[in-house]
Design an enzyme around this catalytic site. Sequence first.
Site, PDB file in Angstrom:
ATOM      1  N   LYS A  80      80.349  68.042  34.702  1.00 54.21           N
ATOM      2  CA  LYS A  80      81.501  68.626  34.009  1.00 54.21           C
ATOM      3  C   LYS A  80      81.285  68.393  32.525  1.00 54.21           C
ATOM      4  O   LYS A  80      80.686  67.395  32.120  1.00 54.21           O
ATOM      5  CB  LYS A  80      82.783  67.910  34.451  1.00 54.21           C
ATOM      6  CG  LYS A  80      84.015  68.748  34.315  1.00 54.21           C
ATOM      7  CD  LYS A  80      84.258  69.591  35.562  1.00 54.21           C
ATOM      8  CE  LYS A  80      85.510  70.427  35.432  1.00 54.21           C
ATOM      9  NZ  LYS A  80      85.834  71.160  36.657  1.00 54.21           N
ATOM     10  N   GLY A 180     103.580  76.594  42.772  1.00 53.74           N
ATOM     11  CA  GLY A 180     102.730  77.123  41.704  1.00 53.74           C
ATOM     12  C   GLY A 180     102.098  78.445  42.104  1.00 53.74           C
ATOM     13  O   GLY A 180     101.237  78.494  42.987  1.00 53.74           O
ATOM     14  N   VAL A 181     102.569  79.529  41.469  1.00 57.35           N
ATOM     15  CA  VAL A 181     101.984  80.844  41.769  1.00 57.35           C
ATOM     16  C   VAL A 181     101.336  81.420  40.505  1.00 57.35           C
ATOM     17  O   VAL A 181     101.675  82.490  40.032  1.00 57.35           O
ATOM     18  CB  VAL A 181     103.001  81.830  42.416  1.00 57.35           C
ATOM     19  CG1 VAL A 181     103.071  81.581  43.903  1.00 57.35           C
ATOM     20  CG2 VAL A 181     104.400  81.709  41.810  1.00 57.35           C
ATOM     21  N   GLY A 182     100.399  80.634  39.964  1.00 56.93           N
ATOM     22  CA  GLY A 182      99.595  81.086  38.821  1.00 56.93           C
ATOM     23  C   GLY A 182      98.412  81.879  39.354  1.00 56.93           C
ATOM     24  O   GLY A 182      98.545  82.653  40.306  1.00 56.93           O
ATOM     25  N   VAL A 184      95.608  81.113  41.181  1.00 57.50           N
ATOM     26  CA  VAL A 184      95.251  80.981  42.601  1.00 57.50           C
ATOM     27  C   VAL A 184      96.468  81.238  43.490  1.00 57.50           C
ATOM     28  O   VAL A 184      96.376  81.938  44.500  1.00 57.50           O
ATOM     29  CB  VAL A 184      94.673  79.574  42.893  1.00 57.50           C
ATOM     30  CG1 VAL A 184      94.283  79.487  44.366  1.00 57.50           C
ATOM     31  CG2 VAL A 184      93.473  79.288  42.021  1.00 57.50           C
ATOM     32  N   TYR A 186      99.033  83.074  43.115  1.00 55.00           N
ATOM     33  CA  TYR A 186      99.340  84.503  43.238  1.00 55.00           C
ATOM     34  C   TYR A 186      98.431  85.156  44.294  1.00 55.00           C
ATOM     35  O   TYR A 186      98.888  85.854  45.197  1.00 55.00           O
ATOM     36  CB  TYR A 186      99.159  85.197  41.879  1.00 55.00           C
ATOM     37  CG  TYR A 186      99.236  86.705  41.974  1.00 55.00           C
ATOM     38  CD1 TYR A 186     100.470  87.352  42.016  1.00 55.00           C
ATOM     39  CD2 TYR A 186      98.080  87.483  42.048  1.00 55.00           C
ATOM     40  CE1 TYR A 186     100.541  88.738  42.133  1.00 55.00           C
ATOM     41  CE2 TYR A 186      98.146  88.861  42.171  1.00 55.00           C
ATOM     42  CZ  TYR A 186      99.377  89.489  42.207  1.00 55.00           C
ATOM     43  OH  TYR A 186      99.447  90.855  42.332  1.00 55.00           O
TER      44      TYR A 186
END
Length: 350
Positions: A80, A180-182, A184, A186
């Site tokens: 990373k 959380g529907v950002g 991913v 969504y």
Amino acid sequence: MDLFGSLSAYDFGEIHLKNDKATGLKAIVAVHDSRLGPALGGCRFIEYENDDAAILDALRLARGMTYKAALAGLAHGGGKSVIIRPKGHFDRVALFRAFGKFIDDLRGHYITAEDSGTGLEDMEVIRTMTKWVTGVDPSTGGSGDPSPFTALGVRRGIEACVRYKLGKENLKGIRVAIQGVGHVGYHLCKELHAQGAVITVADVDPLKAERAHREFGAKPVELDEIFTVACDVFAPCALGSALNDQTIPGLKASIVAGAANNQLAEPRHGDDLHARGILYAPDYAINAGGLVNVAQEVLGYDQKKATAKTLCIYDTIFDIAERSKKLSAPTYRVADIMVEERLAAVVPAR
Ligand code: NAD
């Protein structure tokens, strides 16, 4: 900071630092393990309290990538990078060009990709300096946005859990609560809706919850309520630490399976879920679809191959659930053991 002490604590590995006076670039590349192949992992570009915090973030994230790649059966180690976001004005293109040069100097030992704070445009700038970058524009042979692949893998992981825990072969009528529907979340709504699941969502951004309602008939609820709604599957797809002392006692789901990284606030929360009879799909096992997709880009992007490999997440999750029962061990431990066995079996190159 006790640098070598920290490296030992995370079983490292290597760490490379770059300080470029001309552009203000302060970057860290952490290569946790390269026994399975060159380290692959995203580049994070955010502000940090201090240098130690940035280094520790890189170490922690790179270690996670080793586990994710190994369990997904990829020929990659874990790495990373972190670029410390400058406080004042800076030239973004110059900064990412300098970062690209830094990556190139590592000669493929570490391959970069998008992460928090970076996007496709940054990857395109990096690409002007090095070939060791993934997640570039599909029009130039890249794999583009990884989120749909992550969501596909999560849907497959949920299907495996539902079959194992509830004995059902499909998701028709299965109740899934998504936090959380950002990006991913969504795409996960889309996947689940197509399979006939009944969806509840919560998001700090009401417009995102509203969109899920409009497009997929999802029921929006308050942020705290998502942990306690009556459902079969709780899918954390927001930030880390969703599973903690406050939330676990209220869960009504018999399955926890979502995309977020670091879902367990502490490892002991994985033991809590196990003790309560809740099947937890380990985060790095179920959310590997995006990584599988960028790994395919390293080989020459082929969407069919990336999809086929992402679908295999079903088998991995089912295998973990079976082993967990056989060993009477929590799933997060089982996944770690599977990775550690895989890494230990690698014959060192001479
Ligand atoms: P994102 O930022 O697009 O979406 C996160 C969503 O969660 C946002 O809509 C945000 O408003 C919402 N949110 C934040 N706090 C919340 C809270 N307390 N309650 C409800 N909603 C909240 O991020 P993403 O790319 O969709 O990633 C989601 C998670 O999955 C992250 O943990 C990420 O590390 C992990 N992940 C993403 C990918 C990928 O391909 N994008 C791959 C692997 C893992």
